[in-house]
Design a protein around this motif. Structure first.
Motif, mmCIF file in Angstrom:
data_model
loop_
_atom_site.group_PDB
_atom_site.id
_atom_site.type_symbol
_atom_site.label_atom_id
_atom_site.label_comp_id
_atom_site.label_asym_id
_atom_site.label_seq_id
_atom_site.Cartn_x
_atom_site.Cartn_y
_atom_site.Cartn_z
ATOM 1 N N SER A 73 0.866 -1.256 -0.078
ATOM 2 C CA SER A 73 0.076 -0.001 0.011
ATOM 3 C C SER A 73 0.968 1.205 0.002
ATOM 4 C CB SER A 73 -0.799 0.062 1.173
ATOM 5 O OG SER A 73 -1.598 -1.145 1.269
ATOM 6 N N LEU A 74 2.090 1.424 0.994
ATOM 7 C CA LEU A 74 2.715 2.414 0.921
ATOM 8 C C LEU A 74 3.641 2.491 -0.301
ATOM 9 C CD1 LEU A 74 4.333 4.438 2.474
ATOM 10 C CD2 LEU A 74 6.060 2.810 3.253
ATOM 11 N N TRP A 75 4.158 1.407 -1.078
ATOM 12 C CA TRP A 75 4.657 1.716 -2.544
ATOM 13 C C TRP A 75 3.474 2.181 -3.299
ATOM 14 C CZ3 TRP A 75 8.787 2.639 -4.806
ATOM 15 C CH2 TRP A 75 8.974 2.193 -6.084
ATOM 16 N N TYR A 76 2.353 1.556 -3.383
ATOM 17 C CA TYR A 76 1.176 2.074 -4.334
ATOM 18 C C TYR A 76 1.027 3.485 -4.273
ATOM 19 C CZ TYR A 76 -3.481 2.181 -6.510
ATOM 20 O OH TYR A 76 -4.491 2.835 -7.320
ATOM 21 N N LEU A 77 0.838 3.900 -2.929
ATOM 22 C CA LEU A 77 0.626 5.422 -2.697
ATOM 23 C C LEU A 77 1.951 6.415 -3.334
ATOM 24 C CD1 LEU A 77 -1.484 5.404 0.593
ATOM 25 C CD2 LEU A 77 -2.480 5.581 -1.866
ATOM 26 N N THR A 78 2.994 5.732 -3.076
ATOM 27 C CA THR A 78 4.271 6.679 -3.150
ATOM 28 C C THR A 78 4.347 6.779 -4.963
ATOM 29 O OG1 THR A 78 5.232 5.934 -1.226
ATOM 30 C CG2 THR A 78 6.528 6.836 -2.920
ATOM 31 N N THR A 79 4.116 5.715 -5.559
ATOM 32 C CA THR A 79 4.282 5.755 -7.052
ATOM 33 C C THR A 79 3.018 6.319 -7.536
ATOM 34 O OG1 THR A 79 3.015 3.562 -7.148
ATOM 35 C CG2 THR A 79 5.575 3.466 -7.141
ATOM 36 N N GLY A 80 1.961 6.149 -7.083
ATOM 37 C CA GLY A 80 0.856 7.137 -7.515
ATOM 38 C C GLY A 80 1.244 8.825 -7.274
ATOM 39 N N ALA A 81 1.638 9.156 -6.234
ATOM 40 C CA ALA A 81 1.969 10.586 -5.992
ATOM 41 C C ALA A 81 3.059 10.875 -7.088
ATOM 42 C CB ALA A 81 2.444 10.840 -4.652
ATOM 43 N N LEU A 82 4.032 10.199 -7.110
ATOM 44 C CA LEU A 82 5.174 10.612 -8.033
ATOM 45 C C LEU A 82 4.694 10.534 -9.618
ATOM 46 C CD1 LEU A 82 8.084 8.810 -6.693
ATOM 47 C CD2 LEU A 82 7.595 11.197 -6.440
ATOM 48 N N PHE A 83 3.820 9.411 -9.932
ATOM 49 C CA PHE A 83 3.633 9.507 -11.312
ATOM 50 C C PHE A 83 2.371 10.474 -11.564
ATOM 51 C CE2 PHE A 83 0.242 7.320 -14.457
ATOM 52 C CZ PHE A 83 1.199 7.526 -15.548
ATOM 53 N N GLY A 84 1.453 10.872 -10.643
ATOM 54 C CA GLY A 84 0.560 11.828 -10.866
ATOM 55 C C GLY A 84 1.043 13.101 -11.193
ATOM 56 N N ILE A 85 1.955 13.474 -10.357
ATOM 57 C CA ILE A 85 2.936 14.896 -10.524
ATOM 58 C C ILE A 85 3.624 14.784 -11.996
ATOM 59 C CG2 ILE A 85 4.842 16.159 -9.720
ATOM 60 C CD1 ILE A 85 3.931 15.325 -6.726
ATOM 61 N N LEU A 86 4.072 13.887 -12.208
ATOM 62 C CA LEU A 86 4.832 13.746 -13.641
ATOM 63 C C LEU A 86 4.036 13.804 -14.985
ATOM 64 C CD1 LEU A 86 7.326 13.187 -15.645
ATOM 65 C CD2 LEU A 86 6.823 10.542 -15.005
ATOM 66 N N ALA A 87 2.772 13.015 -14.323
ATOM 67 C CA ALA A 87 1.706 13.244 -15.654
ATOM 68 C C ALA A 87 1.043 14.686 -15.570
ATOM 69 C CB ALA A 87 0.412 12.134 -15.464
ATOM 70 N N GLY A 88 0.764 15.256 -14.630
ATOM 71 C CA GLY A 88 0.326 16.343 -14.535
ATOM 72 C C GLY A 88 0.980 17.485 -15.344
ATOM 73 N N SER A 89 2.384 17.424 -14.797
ATOM 74 C CA SER A 89 3.476 18.277 -15.631
ATOM 75 C C SER A 89 3.485 18.083 -17.156
ATOM 76 C CB SER A 89 4.826 17.891 -14.825
ATOM 77 O OG SER A 89 4.787 18.026 -13.463
#
Length: 411
Positions: free
Chosen positions: A26-42
């Motif tokens: 769960s921690l890995w899922y949320l961490t990658t979600g935050a990083l990927f979301g910021i990258l995709a948003g940029s």
């Protein structure tokens, strides 16, 4: 039983849950979600800004188009990331383009509802979900780190305070694993709700369409085999039998006892040969396989019980399944014209362009054709639908009746 998702894992006894891999997944899922979301948003913001600056140029329009299709990439990554907290595999709902090339791919993707749902999910993820993921991960890591390591930075802090803070930080970290995993389960449920059930249904429908097309192709191959076997086997033997009976008929005197039975057998053999040829033509006409749809349509027009004009603009051969479907559509339509319309003349128009074959059958009859009355139009529509095409019928009372069929035929 082994849990298949973090939601199921949360129902386990505390010891089993805390000693499993699910909290850390769960921690890995949320961490990658935050990083990927910021990258995709940029990337998405960059495409939109660049498109706005270059909006007067073709490049700007291409950037806007790339932004609209970016959800496809994001959704593909999200489906793979979902496996971290869900033992599930979501299939790709997008169908294969009918033709090759970038233009056909873009046109197909823009016409699919799944593309716009994926874009909506991308906007939601980049504007809200990824930041919530980051906050949950940040609260957990900051809380644990601050309580465990904080006393170490306080000068002259008693050893008991240091140990108490560290123990309390570790205990709080263990307790916070539950709300963190619960948010991961909720986050996965959001992704699955948008990218999952409806897309699974679309994928199944897509697979059904593909399997139906494979069945149609297999059925067409089998029909051609039957036609070839009848033409090269039974028809040739029946023709030889008819010739032998004809020769025997010539050899026998007209007043001999065997003349009449032989003559009758000869006539029956000729009738059977004519019926077999008609049967072969109904299974799969040889002229269609040898000379193509244009020549086959002209033969159908010549055999029709009323005058039929044929206007076929077909510069090259089409796929066998498409030609066979169009041929039998015309045969069925002209049979309906002869039986039910009271027409004195009919016209068949066929053309191929843009990867689609268009066939139109028009008559000057009294109109009023109704597919519900069992005139063969329902079977015609089923045949066309199995080939991935569409049928349109216009038959006002008083006529004329027009059957318009479009079939995908590739580039």
């Amino acid at each position: 039983m082994r849990p298949r998702s973090v939601m199921e894992a949360l129902r386990l006894p505390p010891v089993r849950f805390l000693t499993s891999w699910w909290p850390w997944r769960s921690l890995w899922y949320l961490t990658t979600g935050a990083l990927f979301g910021i990258l995709a948003g940029s990337v998405l913001l960059g495409l939109l800004l660049a498109g706005a600056v270059l909006s007067l140029m073709i490049v700007g329009l291409a950037l806007f188009l790339a932004a609209a299709l970016s959800g496809i990439v994001v959704a593909r990554v999200e489906r793979r990331r979902l496996r971290i907290v869900e033992d599930i595999r979501l299939t790709d709902p997008h169908r294969a383009p009918e033709r090759r090339g970038l233009r056909a791919w873009v046109r197909t993707r823009l016409s699919e509802p799944a593309t716009w749902r994926e874009l909506g999910y991308t906007m939601l993820m980049t504007t809200a979900l990824c930041w919530l993921d980051g906050m949950v991960v940040g609260v957990w890591t900051w809380g644990v780190t601050a309580l465990v390591c904080g006393p170490l930075y306080i000068h002259d802090s008693p050893l008991s305070l240091t140990l108490t803070g560290s123990v309390f930080g570790l205990a709080l970290g263990v307790v916070l694993l539950y709300p963190m995993s619960a948010w991961a389960a909720a986050r996965a449920a959001i992704a699955q709700a948008v990218l999952g059930p409806r897309m699974e249904t679309e994928a199944r429908l897509t697979e059904v369409s593909r399997s139906r097309a494979r069945l149609v192709d297999a059925f067409e191959v089998e029909r051609r085999r039957i036609e070839r076997d009848l033409h090269d086997g039974a028809q040739q033997r029946l023709l030889a039998l008819s010739m032998q009976l004809g020769l025997a008929r010539l050899e026998l005197p007209p007043d001999s006892p065997g003349a009449e039975p032989v003559a009758r057998a000869h006539d029956l053999a000729k009738e059977a040969l004519a019926e077999l040829r008609e049967l072969i033509r109904g299974v799969h006409p040889k002229i269609l396989a040898d000379r193509g749809l244009h020549a086959a349509l002209r033969e159908v027009a010549d055999r029709a019980p009323l005058p039929v004009d044929v206007d076929a603009a077909l510069p090259q051969r089409l796929p066998g399944g498409v030609e066979a479907c169009a041929y039998f559509v015309v045969v069925e339509a002209l049979a309906n014209v002869a039986k039910h319309s009271g027409a004195t003349r009919a016209r068949v128009v066929a053309s191929a362009s843009g990867g689609r074959l268009t066939v139109q059958v028009r008559d000057d009859g009294r109109g009023g054709a109704d597919p519900g009355r069992g005139t063969g139009l329902s079977g015609l529509a089923d045949r066309v639908a199995a080939a991935g095409g569409t049928v349109a019928l216009a038959s006002p009372v008083g006529g004329p009746t027009v059957v318009h069929v479009e079939l995908p035929c590739g580039s």
